[in-house]
Scaffold this motif. Structure first.
Motif, PDB file in Angstrom:
ATOM      1  N   ASP A  33       0.827  -1.203   0.000  1.00  0.00           N
ATOM      2  CA  ASP A  33       0.000   0.000   0.000  1.00  0.00           C
ATOM      3  C   ASP A  33       0.867   1.262   0.000  1.00  0.00           C
ATOM      4  O   ASP A  33       0.565   2.229  -0.704  1.00  0.00           O
ATOM      5  N   ALA A  34       1.941   1.245   0.768  1.00  0.00           N
ATOM      6  CA  ALA A  34       2.854   2.399   0.808  1.00  0.00           C
ATOM      7  C   ALA A  34       3.493   2.623  -0.559  1.00  0.00           C
ATOM      8  O   ALA A  34       3.598   3.764  -1.020  1.00  0.00           O
ATOM      9  N   ILE A  35       3.887   1.550  -1.210  1.00  0.00           N
ATOM     10  CA  ILE A  35       4.485   1.644  -2.547  1.00  0.00           C
ATOM     11  C   ILE A  35       3.487   2.270  -3.518  1.00  0.00           C
ATOM     12  O   ILE A  35       3.809   3.226  -4.233  1.00  0.00           O
ATOM     13  N   LEU A  36       2.271   1.747  -3.522  1.00  0.00           N
ATOM     14  CA  LEU A  36       1.251   2.253  -4.437  1.00  0.00           C
ATOM     15  C   LEU A  36       0.902   3.710  -4.139  1.00  0.00           C
ATOM     16  O   LEU A  36       0.753   4.524  -5.056  1.00  0.00           O
ATOM     17  N   SER A  37       0.814   4.042  -2.881  1.00  0.00           N
ATOM     18  CA  SER A  37       0.479   5.410  -2.492  1.00  0.00           C
ATOM     19  C   SER A  37       1.543   6.400  -2.964  1.00  0.00           C
ATOM     20  O   SER A  37       1.225   7.450  -3.545  1.00  0.00           O
ATOM     21  N   HIS A  38       2.800   6.070  -2.748  1.00  0.00           N
ATOM     22  CA  HIS A  38       3.886   6.968  -3.156  1.00  0.00           C
ATOM     23  C   HIS A  38       4.030   7.009  -4.680  1.00  0.00           C
ATOM     24  O   HIS A  38       4.307   8.075  -5.249  1.00  0.00           O
ATOM     25  N   ALA A  39       3.826   5.875  -5.332  1.00  0.00           N
ATOM     26  CA  ALA A  39       3.896   5.852  -6.795  1.00  0.00           C
ATOM     27  C   ALA A  39       2.774   6.712  -7.383  1.00  0.00           C
ATOM     28  O   ALA A  39       2.999   7.481  -8.331  1.00  0.00           O
ATOM     29  N   LYS A  40       1.598   6.609  -6.816  1.00  0.00           N
ATOM     30  CA  LYS A  40       0.468   7.407  -7.283  1.00  0.00           C
ATOM     31  C   LYS A  40       0.764   8.902  -7.131  1.00  0.00           C
ATOM     32  O   LYS A  40       0.510   9.688  -8.049  1.00  0.00           O
ATOM     33  N   CYS A  41       1.326   9.286  -6.013  1.00  0.00           N
ATOM     34  CA  CYS A  41       1.674  10.698  -5.792  1.00  0.00           C
ATOM     35  C   CYS A  41       2.680  11.189  -6.833  1.00  0.00           C
ATOM     36  O   CYS A  41       2.545  12.302  -7.353  1.00  0.00           O
ATOM     37  N   VAL A  69       1.007   6.418 -20.337  1.00  0.00           N
ATOM     38  CA  VAL A  69       1.053   4.984 -20.062  1.00  0.00           C
ATOM     39  C   VAL A  69       0.132   4.254 -21.021  1.00  0.00           C
ATOM     40  O   VAL A  69       0.489   3.217 -21.580  1.00  0.00           O
ATOM     41  N   TRP A  70      -1.054   4.790 -21.197  1.00  0.00           N
ATOM     42  CA  TRP A  70      -2.065   4.163 -22.052  1.00  0.00           C
ATOM     43  C   TRP A  70      -1.519   4.004 -23.464  1.00  0.00           C
ATOM     44  O   TRP A  70      -1.622   2.949 -24.066  1.00  0.00           O
ATOM     45  N   ILE A  71      -0.935   5.075 -23.994  1.00  0.00           N
ATOM     46  CA  ILE A  71      -0.411   5.043 -25.358  1.00  0.00           C
ATOM     47  C   ILE A  71       0.821   4.151 -25.444  1.00  0.00           C
ATOM     48  O   ILE A  71       0.940   3.317 -26.331  1.00  0.00           O
ATOM     49  N   LYS A  72       1.737   4.311 -24.493  1.00  0.00           N
ATOM     50  CA  LYS A  72       2.994   3.560 -24.507  1.00  0.00           C
ATOM     51  C   LYS A  72       2.767   2.053 -24.413  1.00  0.00           C
ATOM     52  O   LYS A  72       3.468   1.274 -25.038  1.00  0.00           O
ATOM     53  N   PHE A 127       6.271  -5.760  -6.947  1.00  0.00           N
ATOM     54  CA  PHE A 127       6.109  -5.360  -8.347  1.00  0.00           C
ATOM     55  C   PHE A 127       7.429  -5.607  -9.077  1.00  0.00           C
ATOM     56  O   PHE A 127       8.347  -4.795  -8.995  1.00  0.00           O
ATOM     57  N   PRO A 128       7.539  -6.745  -9.777  1.00  0.00           N
ATOM     58  CA  PRO A 128       8.798  -7.108 -10.425  1.00  0.00           C
ATOM     59  C   PRO A 128       9.308  -6.095 -11.453  1.00  0.00           C
ATOM     60  O   PRO A 128      10.504  -6.036 -11.714  1.00  0.00           O
ATOM     61  N   THR A 129       8.386  -5.304 -12.035  1.00  0.00           N
ATOM     62  CA  THR A 129       8.792  -4.309 -13.023  1.00  0.00           C
ATOM     63  C   THR A 129       8.001  -3.015 -12.817  1.00  0.00           C
ATOM     64  O   THR A 129       6.947  -3.015 -12.168  1.00  0.00           O
ATOM     65  N   LYS A 130       8.502  -1.959 -13.398  1.00  0.00           N
ATOM     66  CA  LYS A 130       7.778  -0.683 -13.372  1.00  0.00           C
ATOM     67  C   LYS A 130       6.427  -0.853 -14.072  1.00  0.00           C
ATOM     68  O   LYS A 130       5.422  -0.283 -13.656  1.00  0.00           O
ATOM     69  N   ARG A 131       6.405  -1.653 -15.100  1.00  0.00           N
ATOM     70  CA  ARG A 131       5.158  -1.908 -15.828  1.00  0.00           C
ATOM     71  C   ARG A 131       4.123  -2.553 -14.914  1.00  0.00           C
ATOM     72  O   ARG A 131       2.952  -2.178 -14.942  1.00  0.00           O
ATOM     73  N   ASP A 132       4.538  -3.504 -14.088  1.00  0.00           N
ATOM     74  CA  ASP A 132       3.615  -4.149 -13.145  1.00  0.00           C
ATOM     75  C   ASP A 132       3.054  -3.132 -12.154  1.00  0.00           C
ATOM     76  O   ASP A 132       1.868  -3.147 -11.836  1.00  0.00           O
ATOM     77  N   LEU A 133       3.913  -2.252 -11.675  1.00  0.00           N
ATOM     78  CA  LEU A 133       3.493  -1.202 -10.753  1.00  0.00           C
ATOM     79  C   LEU A 133       2.500  -0.266 -11.439  1.00  0.00           C
ATOM     80  O   LEU A 133       1.460   0.080 -10.878  1.00  0.00           O
ATOM     81  N   THR A 134       2.796   0.106 -12.656  1.00  0.00           N
ATOM     82  CA  THR A 134       1.932   1.008 -13.414  1.00  0.00           C
ATOM     83  C   THR A 134       0.570   0.379 -13.679  1.00  0.00           C
ATOM     84  O   THR A 134      -0.471   1.036 -13.535  1.00  0.00           O
ATOM     85  N   ILE A 135       0.556  -0.873 -14.058  1.00  0.00           N
ATOM     86  CA  ILE A 135      -0.707  -1.578 -14.309  1.00  0.00           C
ATOM     87  C   ILE A 135      -1.549  -1.590 -13.041  1.00  0.00           C
ATOM     88  O   ILE A 135      -2.757  -1.335 -13.081  1.00  0.00           O
ATOM     89  N   GLN A 136      -0.918  -1.828 -11.907  1.00  0.00           N
ATOM     90  CA  GLN A 136      -1.660  -1.841 -10.650  1.00  0.00           C
ATOM     91  C   GLN A 136      -2.214  -0.455 -10.316  1.00  0.00           C
ATOM     92  O   GLN A 136      -3.336  -0.323  -9.844  1.00  0.00           O
ATOM     93  N   LEU A 179       8.162   8.610 -12.830  1.00  0.00           N
ATOM     94  CA  LEU A 179       7.994   7.442 -11.964  1.00  0.00           C
ATOM     95  C   LEU A 179       9.132   6.459 -12.189  1.00  0.00           C
ATOM     96  O   LEU A 179       9.305   5.937 -13.287  1.00  0.00           O
ATOM     97  N   THR A 180       9.930   6.251 -11.152  1.00  0.00           N
ATOM     98  CA  THR A 180      10.978   5.231 -11.187  1.00  0.00           C
ATOM     99  C   THR A 180      10.892   4.420  -9.900  1.00  0.00           C
ATOM    100  O   THR A 180      10.402   4.921  -8.875  1.00  0.00           O
ATOM    101  N   ILE A 181      11.352   3.213  -9.957  1.00  0.00           N
ATOM    102  CA  ILE A 181      11.360   2.362  -8.767  1.00  0.00           C
ATOM    103  C   ILE A 181      12.225   3.013  -7.691  1.00  0.00           C
ATOM    104  O   ILE A 181      11.860   3.039  -6.512  1.00  0.00           O
ATOM    105  N   ARG A 182      13.342   3.568  -8.104  1.00  0.00           N
ATOM    106  CA  ARG A 182      14.249   4.227  -7.155  1.00  0.00           C
ATOM    107  C   ARG A 182      13.555   5.397  -6.447  1.00  0.00           C
ATOM    108  O   ARG A 182      13.662   5.552  -5.237  1.00  0.00           O
ATOM    109  N   LYS A 183      12.824   6.211  -7.186  1.00  0.00           N
ATOM    110  CA  LYS A 183      12.136   7.368  -6.600  1.00  0.00           C
ATOM    111  C   LYS A 183      11.029   6.910  -5.649  1.00  0.00           C
ATOM    112  O   LYS A 183      10.834   7.498  -4.586  1.00  0.00           O
TER     113      LYS A 183
END
Length: 182
Positions: free
Chosen positions: A10-18, A101-104, A48-57, A28-32
């Protein structure tokens, strides 16, 4: 002693969303995310094994929240056309947030997971909109000469296109659907 985080996912998703909302998808980077959430990069990769997995979520979470917003709009706004406008405006927020993301990540492969999930979301969205159309037709607010699911899909496709291209105003679109729904 290592810091204990109650719900790292949840913390990962919350910070990624921000990050996506405040700075855009490209930032958006895993490091950030790890730095902002104050957790290790390895912990993020456990969830989230990849940035793409995180983005999809992130997109799935937004879609789920959007469906709740549609229910709220449907419950709270009695005027059919104001309801349609608010549904469009909320979709526009999603598109602006995730357009890159949608286009990419667009795919024509029916077996590609993001494509399947997008189709699932679009179908749920169309069904929810169909329910609103059926209620409006039953109340005598609108008259439809085409089946409600086809109209719902037509509306959603146009909502997506208008919000992505910004070349056709919602006001003009509303004039058309008012004529169509007479």
């Amino acid at each position: 002693m290592p810091k204990i985080i109650e719900d790292p996912r949840d913390a990962i998703l919350s910070h990624a969303k921000c990050i996506v909302i405040d700075e855009g998808f490209e930032q958006l980077t895993i490091r950030k995310v790890a730095k902002n959430a104050d957790i290790s990069i390895g912990t993020i990769y456990n969830y989230f094994p990849t940035k793409r997995d995180l983005t999809i979520q992130l997109m799935e979470d937004y879609w789920g929240a959007y469906l709740v917003v549609i229910d709220d709009i449907d419950r709270e706004e009695p005027d059919f056309y104001k309801k349609m406008l608010q549904i469009y405006q909320q979709l526009e927020v999603f598109v602006k947030t995730f357009k890159e993301v949608w286009i990419k990540n667009s795919s024509n492969n029916d077996h590609d997971e993001p494509f399947v999930k997008r189709k699932y979301f679009f179908d749920k969205l169309s069904k929810r909109l169909e329910d609103i159309l059926v209620d409006a037709q039953s109340a005598g607010t609108i008259k439809l000469s085409v089946d409600t699911y086809t109209i719902a899909q037509f509306l959603m496709l146009n909502y997506f296109m208008m919000s992505m291209m910004n070349q056709f105003s919602y006001e003009s679109f509303e004039k058309i659907i008012k004529k169509l729904f007479q």
